[in-house]
Design an enzyme around this catalytic site. Structure first.
Site, PDB file in Angstrom:
ATOM      1  N   GLY A 218      44.903 119.068 -12.870  1.00  0.00           N
ATOM      2  CA  GLY A 218      45.229 119.664 -14.154  1.00  0.00           C
ATOM      3  C   GLY A 218      44.895 118.745 -15.306  1.00  0.00           C
ATOM      4  O   GLY A 218      43.771 118.228 -15.419  1.00  0.00           O
TER       5      GLY A 218
ATOM      6  N   TYR B 114      36.712 117.157  -8.977  1.00  0.00           N
ATOM      7  CA  TYR B 114      38.055 117.445  -9.464  1.00  0.00           C
ATOM      8  C   TYR B 114      39.001 117.670  -8.287  1.00  0.00           C
ATOM      9  O   TYR B 114      38.701 118.404  -7.349  1.00  0.00           O
ATOM     10  CB  TYR B 114      38.050 118.683 -10.356  1.00  0.00           C
ATOM     11  CG  TYR B 114      39.443 119.210 -10.638  1.00  0.00           C
ATOM     12  CD1 TYR B 114      40.301 118.512 -11.477  1.00  0.00           C
ATOM     13  CD2 TYR B 114      39.902 120.377 -10.032  1.00  0.00           C
ATOM     14  CE1 TYR B 114      41.582 118.968 -11.724  1.00  0.00           C
ATOM     15  CE2 TYR B 114      41.179 120.853 -10.275  1.00  0.00           C
ATOM     16  CZ  TYR B 114      42.025 120.139 -11.119  1.00  0.00           C
ATOM     17  OH  TYR B 114      43.297 120.588 -11.352  1.00  0.00           O
TER      18      TYR B 114
END
Length: 519
Positions: A70, A63
Site C-alpha cells: 500500500g 510491489y
C-alpha cells in the site's frame, strides 16, 4: 467424522470458466473440488512463480515482493527479509471482528480464491493451490470474521485468516469443533505452508469474500422470485381475486422478459386457460396493486437476475489481485483488479429488488388479514368459529412480525457503495464496499426468507378458509399440490398457538420443493 465426498460430482479447477452454481455446490458439499494435475496446467502455474524468482535474482523491484504494501510501497525490503514479508501481511491484518462466516460461506470463499489463483496470473506456486484444495477436500474451514473489509485492496482482513490457516496458524472449524489450525493440519498429515514471495498478497489482495457471498446471495434471490410468484397466486385465490390481471396479451405490450415470465408462471399456477377459470365471473374489475402489479414488482428482480449473474460470474473467473504476473510476456502489471465495484453494484441492486418483493408480500398479507379487504375471510385469518372465535386471533401477531421484518429489510437497502472511504494513508482513497454490500444483501435475504416462511403459513390458512367460505371452489392443480404439501407441514391455525416452531421448520426446509416452485 468428515462426510465422504468421493461419490460426489467434481468441480475442476484448471483455469477454465466456472459458474456461481459450481461455487454453491461446493459450499453445500454437493460437489468436491479437484485441482487439475494436467502437465500443461501445472507448467502454466509454475511459470509465474519461476518468473518472480528470476526477477528477484536479477534485483527486480516488484510491489509487495521487494517493497512494502500500500502506502509503504516506497519502502525497500532488504533481500534477507523478503521471505518474511508475506507472513507479516497476514499477521498484521488479523484484526477482523463480527460474526464468523458460516461453513457454507467459508467453503465458497476458499473455492472462489482457488478459482482466481488457478487463472495462472498471480505468480503463486502449485503448492499453494494444492493447500487450498486440501482445505476444501478435508472440510477444514478457517474461522473468518465477517467485518473489516472495505472491498479494495480486496478482502484483505478476512482473507488474512485463510492465509494464516494455510500456514498452520489461527483457528479452524473441523468436524463441528473449533480447533487450532496447526493441530488439525498435523492430524491430517498436511504440512503448513511457508509462503513464497507475493503469495500472501495473492491470497489476500482479491475479491474472494464478497464474490463468494454474492454467489450464495444470487441463488437465494432466484428462489425468492419464484416462491413469491407462487405465493401471489395463492393469495389471488384466497382473496377471490381477478386471475386475468396476468393475461398474456396484456403483458405482451410491456416487453420486459422477466416480468413476462412472472406473469406466465402466475397464469400457469392460476390455470387461467381452463374453461372453468375462463368462464368464472370475477368479483372485482381491478385488484389492489400488491396483487395486480405483482409481476411488475417481482419482474424487476427477475429481469435483474441475469445481469447480476453475469457480473458475479465474471468476477469469479477473474484474476483479481495486484500486481498481475504475466509470465508469458515476462511483465509485472500493476493495477487495481482487487476493486470490487461490480460486486458492490450487483449486491446493492439485488438487495433493493429483493426487499421490494418482501414489501409486496407484506402488503398482500395486510389485505388478507383485514376483513375490509379480504372479501369474506375471517378476521386475521383465524380458523376458530362459534363462541371461541372471540378469543382467538389467528395470524394477527404474525402479520406484525412480517411488517417488522419487511421494514428492517427495506432499511438495509441504502447502497453500501456510496459510502466509500479513504483508507491506508490515502493509498486506498476510493474503495468499493463490496463486502459490506454482500453482507447487507444476505441480511435482506434472511429477513425476506422469514417473510416467505410467514407467507407460506398465510397461504395454507388463506386457501383453507376460502374453501370453507366457498365449498364449490376448485383450486387450480399446481396450487392444490402446493397446498397439500403445506397442509402436511403446518396444521391449520384454529386455536391460537405459538407459530415460531412452524416458522423455523419451514425455514429449515428451504432446499425442499415447497420453497422451489417453477424450478
Amino acid at each position: 467424522m468428515t462426510r465422504s465426498t468421493s461419490d460426489l460430482p467434481t468441480v475442476l479447477f484448471d483455469g477454465s470458466r466456472l459458474g456461481l452454481d459450481d461455487i454453491a455446490a461446493l459450499s453445500e458439499r454437493r460437489a468436491r473440488a479437484v485441482l487439475s494435475r494436467e502437465p500443461a496446467f501445472i507448467a502454466r502455474i509454475a511459470r509465474g512463480a519461476d518468473f518472480l524468482d528470476r526477477l528477484l535474482k536479477e534485483d527486480g523491484v516488484v510491489y509487495g515482493v521487494t517493497t512494502g504494501y500500500g502506502d509503504s510501497c516506497t519502502v525497500t525490503i532488504p533481500p534477507d527479509l523478503v521471505a518474511e514479508l508475506p507472513h507479516h501481511l497476514y499477521t498484521y491484518h488479523g484484526c477482523g471482528a463480527g460474526r464468523f462466516l458460516t461453513a457454507e460461506e467459508t467453503r465458497a470463499v476458499l473455492a472462489v480464491r482457488l478459482a482466481s489463483l488457478a487463472q495462472g496470473m498471480s505468480g503463486v506456486s502449485v503448492a499453494l493451490l494444492s493447500q487450498l484444495e486440501a482445505l476444501l477436500v478435508n472440510d477444514v474451514l478457517p474461522l473468518i470474521p465477517a467485518e473489516g473489509s472495505v472491498g479494495a485492496s480486496g478482502d484483505l482482513t478476512p482473507l488474512s485468516y485463510v492465509a494464516a490457516v494455510l500456514c498452520g496458524e489461527r483457528d479452524v472449524l473441523y468436524q463441528g469443533r473449533t480447533r487450532p489450525a496447526g493441530e488439525v493440519l498435523a492430524e491430517l498429515g498436511i504440512a503448513p505452508l511457508r509462503l513464497r514471495p507475493k503469495e500472501g498478497l495473492a491470497i489476500m489482495n482479491g475479491t474472494a469474500v464478497m464474490t463468494a457471498l454474492a454467489c450464495l446471495a444470487f441463488r437465494r434471490a432466484d428462489r425468492v422470485a419464484r416462491l413469491a410468484t407462487r405465493l401471489t397466486a395463492c393469495n389471488v385465490v384466497a382473496s377471490s381475486g381477478n386471475a386475468h390481471h396476468f393475461d398474456e396479451t396484456l403483458f405482451s405490450v410491456k416487453p420486459h422478459a422477466g416480468q413476462q415470465r412472472v406473469a406466465a408462471r402466475l397464469r400457469a399456477d392460476l390455470d387461467t386457460g381452463s374453461a372453468a377459470r375462463a368462464s368464472r365471473n370475477e368479483q372485482r374489475l381491478q385488484d389492489r396493486y400488491s396483487l395486480r402489479c405483482a409481476p411488475h414488482v417481482i419482474g424487476v428482480l427477475e429481469d435483474a437476475l441475469p445481469f447480476f449473474r453475469s457480473l458475479i460470474d465474471n468476477e469469479l473467473n477473474s484474476a483479481n489481485d495486484n500486481p498481475i504476473i504475466d509470465a508469458e510476456g515476462e511483465r509485472v502489471l500493476h493495477g487495481g483488479h482487487f476493486y470490487g465495484g461490480h460486486i458492490a453494484f450487483a449486491m446493492d441492486g439485488l438487495k433493493n429488488a429483493v426487499a421490494n418483493v418482501a414489501d409486496l408480500l407484506d402488503r398482500q398479507m395486510a389485505l388478507l388479514v383485514d376483513t375490509r379487504y379480504n372479501h369474506g375471510l375471517p378476521s386475521n385469518l383465524s380458523g376458530a368459529t362459534g363462541p371461541r372465535a372471540a378469543i382467538n386471533h389467528g395470524l394477527k401477531a404474525l402479520q406484525i412480525s412480517v411488517s417488522a421484518w419487511t421494514a428492517e429489510a427495506l432499511k438495509q437497502t441504502m447502497p453500501a457503495s456510496v459510502f466509500s472511504r479513504s483508507t491506508e494513508c490515502h493509498n486506498q482513497d476510493k474503495v468499493s464496499m463490496g463486502t459490506i454490500a454482500a453482507r447487507d444483501c444476505l441480511r435482506v435475504l434472511d429477513l425476506t426468507d422469514q417473510v416467505l416462511a410467514a407467507m407460506l403459513i398465510t397461504a395454507r390458512q388463506g386457501l383453507a378458509l376460502r374453501r370453507r367460505a366457498d365449498p364449490s371452489l376448485a383450486v387450480p392443480p399446481a396450487l392444490a399440490a402446493f397446498e397439500a404439501d403445506l397442509s402436511d407441514r403446518v396444521p391449520l391455525v384454529v386455536e391460537d398457538r405459538a407459530l415460531d416452531r412452524d416458522l423455523q421448520a419451514l425455514l429449515a426446509a428451504r432446499d425442499e420443493a415447497v420453497w422451489n416452485p417453477h424450478a
